[in-house]
Design a protein around this motif. Structure first.
Motif, PDB file in Angstrom:
ATOM      1  N   LYS A  84      79.666  50.492  15.901  1.00  0.00           N
ATOM      2  CA  LYS A  84      79.683  51.958  15.984  1.00  0.00           C
ATOM      3  C   LYS A  84      80.045  52.454  17.377  1.00  0.00           C
ATOM      4  O   LYS A  84      80.193  53.655  17.595  1.00  0.00           O
ATOM      5  CB  LYS A  84      78.319  52.522  15.588  1.00  0.00           C
ATOM      6  CG  LYS A  84      77.994  52.304  14.130  1.00  0.00           C
ATOM      7  CD  LYS A  84      76.668  52.930  13.777  1.00  0.00           C
ATOM      8  CE  LYS A  84      76.376  52.745  12.296  1.00  0.00           C
ATOM      9  NZ  LYS A  84      75.142  53.410  11.899  1.00  0.00           N
ATOM     10  N   THR A  85      80.179  51.538  18.317  1.00  0.00           N
ATOM     11  CA  THR A  85      80.476  51.914  19.696  1.00  0.00           C
ATOM     12  C   THR A  85      81.974  51.828  19.960  1.00  0.00           C
ATOM     13  O   THR A  85      82.635  50.895  19.540  1.00  0.00           O
ATOM     14  CB  THR A  85      79.733  50.983  20.676  1.00  0.00           C
ATOM     15  OG1 THR A  85      78.335  51.038  20.390  1.00  0.00           O
ATOM     16  CG2 THR A  85      79.962  51.385  22.113  1.00  0.00           C
ATOM     17  N   LEU A  86      82.490  52.827  20.667  1.00  0.00           N
ATOM     18  CA  LEU A  86      83.889  52.851  21.079  1.00  0.00           C
ATOM     19  C   LEU A  86      83.924  52.601  22.586  1.00  0.00           C
ATOM     20  O   LEU A  86      83.321  53.348  23.358  1.00  0.00           O
ATOM     21  CB  LEU A  86      84.520  54.202  20.761  1.00  0.00           C
ATOM     22  CG  LEU A  86      84.501  54.570  19.283  1.00  0.00           C
ATOM     23  CD1 LEU A  86      84.704  56.059  19.100  1.00  0.00           C
ATOM     24  CD2 LEU A  86      85.553  53.788  18.541  1.00  0.00           C
ATOM     25  N   ARG A 106      81.865  54.182  27.416  1.00  0.00           N
ATOM     26  CA  ARG A 106      81.297  53.846  26.105  1.00  0.00           C
ATOM     27  C   ARG A 106      80.899  55.130  25.396  1.00  0.00           C
ATOM     28  O   ARG A 106      80.226  55.981  25.971  1.00  0.00           O
ATOM     29  CB  ARG A 106      80.074  52.954  26.247  1.00  0.00           C
ATOM     30  CG  ARG A 106      80.401  51.593  26.775  1.00  0.00           C
ATOM     31  CD  ARG A 106      79.153  50.708  26.821  1.00  0.00           C
ATOM     32  NE  ARG A 106      79.476  49.432  27.406  1.00  0.00           N
ATOM     33  CZ  ARG A 106      79.967  48.411  26.726  1.00  0.00           C
ATOM     34  NH1 ARG A 106      80.174  48.526  25.440  1.00  0.00           N
ATOM     35  NH2 ARG A 106      80.252  47.277  27.331  1.00  0.00           N
ATOM     36  N   PHE A 107      81.329  55.230  24.139  1.00  0.00           N
ATOM     37  CA  PHE A 107      81.020  56.405  23.334  1.00  0.00           C
ATOM     38  C   PHE A 107      80.384  55.959  22.030  1.00  0.00           C
ATOM     39  O   PHE A 107      80.748  54.920  21.483  1.00  0.00           O
ATOM     40  CB  PHE A 107      82.302  57.205  23.038  1.00  0.00           C
ATOM     41  CG  PHE A 107      83.013  57.652  24.288  1.00  0.00           C
ATOM     42  CD1 PHE A 107      82.552  58.744  25.000  1.00  0.00           C
ATOM     43  CD2 PHE A 107      84.121  56.976  24.750  1.00  0.00           C
ATOM     44  CE1 PHE A 107      83.190  59.157  26.158  1.00  0.00           C
ATOM     45  CE2 PHE A 107      84.770  57.370  25.902  1.00  0.00           C
ATOM     46  CZ  PHE A 107      84.309  58.471  26.610  1.00  0.00           C
ATOM     47  N   ILE A 108      79.449  56.761  21.526  1.00  0.00           N
ATOM     48  CA  ILE A 108      78.781  56.405  20.278  1.00  0.00           C
ATOM     49  C   ILE A 108      79.372  57.157  19.084  1.00  0.00           C
ATOM     50  O   ILE A 108      78.968  56.918  17.960  1.00  0.00           O
ATOM     51  CB  ILE A 108      77.253  56.626  20.366  1.00  0.00           C
ATOM     52  CG1 ILE A 108      76.943  58.061  20.754  1.00  0.00           C
ATOM     53  CG2 ILE A 108      76.621  55.650  21.336  1.00  0.00           C
ATOM     54  CD1 ILE A 108      75.474  58.419  20.647  1.00  0.00           C
ATOM     55  N   SER A 109      80.327  58.043  19.361  1.00  0.00           N
ATOM     56  CA  SER A 109      80.980  58.752  18.253  1.00  0.00           C
ATOM     57  C   SER A 109      82.400  59.127  18.642  1.00  0.00           C
ATOM     58  O   SER A 109      82.725  59.256  19.822  1.00  0.00           O
ATOM     59  CB  SER A 109      80.194  60.020  17.889  1.00  0.00           C
ATOM     60  OG  SER A 109      80.318  60.980  18.924  1.00  0.00           O
ATOM     61  N   ARG A 110      83.239  59.300  17.633  1.00  0.00           N
ATOM     62  CA  ARG A 110      84.616  59.721  17.877  1.00  0.00           C
ATOM     63  C   ARG A 110      84.680  61.132  18.467  1.00  0.00           C
ATOM     64  O   ARG A 110      85.468  61.371  19.384  1.00  0.00           O
ATOM     65  CB  ARG A 110      85.448  59.605  16.603  1.00  0.00           C
ATOM     66  CG  ARG A 110      85.823  58.164  16.341  1.00  0.00           C
ATOM     67  CD  ARG A 110      86.471  57.955  14.979  1.00  0.00           C
ATOM     68  NE  ARG A 110      86.865  56.571  14.815  1.00  0.00           N
ATOM     69  CZ  ARG A 110      86.041  55.572  14.556  1.00  0.00           C
ATOM     70  NH1 ARG A 110      84.745  55.792  14.436  1.00  0.00           N
ATOM     71  NH2 ARG A 110      86.485  54.339  14.427  1.00  0.00           N
ATOM     72  N   PRO A 111      83.863  62.096  17.966  1.00  0.00           N
ATOM     73  CA  PRO A 111      83.901  63.428  18.586  1.00  0.00           C
ATOM     74  C   PRO A 111      83.555  63.397  20.085  1.00  0.00           C
ATOM     75  O   PRO A 111      84.151  64.119  20.875  1.00  0.00           O
ATOM     76  CB  PRO A 111      82.862  64.219  17.791  1.00  0.00           C
ATOM     77  CG  PRO A 111      82.834  63.565  16.449  1.00  0.00           C
ATOM     78  CD  PRO A 111      83.039  62.102  16.745  1.00  0.00           C
ATOM     79  N   GLU A 112      82.610  62.539  20.460  1.00  0.00           N
ATOM     80  CA  GLU A 112      82.254  62.409  21.875  1.00  0.00           C
ATOM     81  C   GLU A 112      83.444  61.874  22.675  1.00  0.00           C
ATOM     82  O   GLU A 112      83.762  62.370  23.761  1.00  0.00           O
ATOM     83  CB  GLU A 112      81.048  61.471  22.023  1.00  0.00           C
ATOM     84  CG  GLU A 112      80.594  61.282  23.448  1.00  0.00           C
ATOM     85  CD  GLU A 112      79.497  60.239  23.592  1.00  0.00           C
ATOM     86  OE1 GLU A 112      78.844  60.262  24.661  1.00  0.00           O
ATOM     87  OE2 GLU A 112      79.287  59.414  22.674  1.00  0.00           O
ATOM     88  N   ASP A 172      86.158  64.618  22.952  1.00  0.00           N
ATOM     89  CA  ASP A 172      85.768  65.645  23.911  1.00  0.00           C
ATOM     90  C   ASP A 172      86.070  65.172  25.331  1.00  0.00           C
ATOM     91  O   ASP A 172      86.627  65.912  26.149  1.00  0.00           O
ATOM     92  CB  ASP A 172      84.280  65.974  23.741  1.00  0.00           C
ATOM     93  CG  ASP A 172      83.831  67.088  24.662  1.00  0.00           C
ATOM     94  OD1 ASP A 172      84.401  68.195  24.578  1.00  0.00           O
ATOM     95  OD2 ASP A 172      82.912  66.852  25.469  1.00  0.00           O
ATOM     96  N   LYS A 200      92.580  60.063  17.961  1.00  0.00           N
ATOM     97  CA  LYS A 200      92.009  60.636  16.726  1.00  0.00           C
ATOM     98  C   LYS A 200      92.107  59.667  15.566  1.00  0.00           C
ATOM     99  O   LYS A 200      91.254  59.662  14.679  1.00  0.00           O
ATOM    100  CB  LYS A 200      92.729  61.936  16.361  1.00  0.00           C
ATOM    101  CG  LYS A 200      92.352  63.109  17.213  1.00  0.00           C
ATOM    102  CD  LYS A 200      93.121  64.338  16.787  1.00  0.00           C
ATOM    103  CE  LYS A 200      92.916  65.468  17.783  1.00  0.00           C
ATOM    104  NZ  LYS A 200      93.742  66.639  17.470  1.00  0.00           N
TER     105      LYS A 200
END
Length: 77
Positions: free
Chosen positions: A23-25, A40-46, A49, A75
């Protein structure tokens, strides 16, 4: 095994890649000025942004088109 995506690669020293680790990007930003920076991001919207605030058209050799292409690739990940 993690899926690795190249968002852009201007040359061997200026590129942006994204690894999907569950789930981590993990975004790796490599530049000839700053070296390698890892985000490190935990969501695509994060992630989106961050990217929309981070990049400007002048960051890309082909300007507005390059920025638009990079954001579209992010995206789609």
């Amino acid at each position: 095994m993690f899926a690795k995506h190249t968002v852009y690669k201007h040359d061997n020293y200026n590129m942006l890649t994204v690894e999907v680790q569950g789930k981590t990007l993990v975004v790796r930003e490599i530049s000839d000025q700053w070296g390698e920076t890892c985000h490190r991001f935990i969501s695509r919207p994060e992630m989106m942004d961050w990217a929309e605030k981070r990049f400007l058209p002048e960051d890309f050799p082909d300007g507005e088109d390059g920025l638009r292409n990079a954001l579209e690739k992010l995206k789609s990940i």
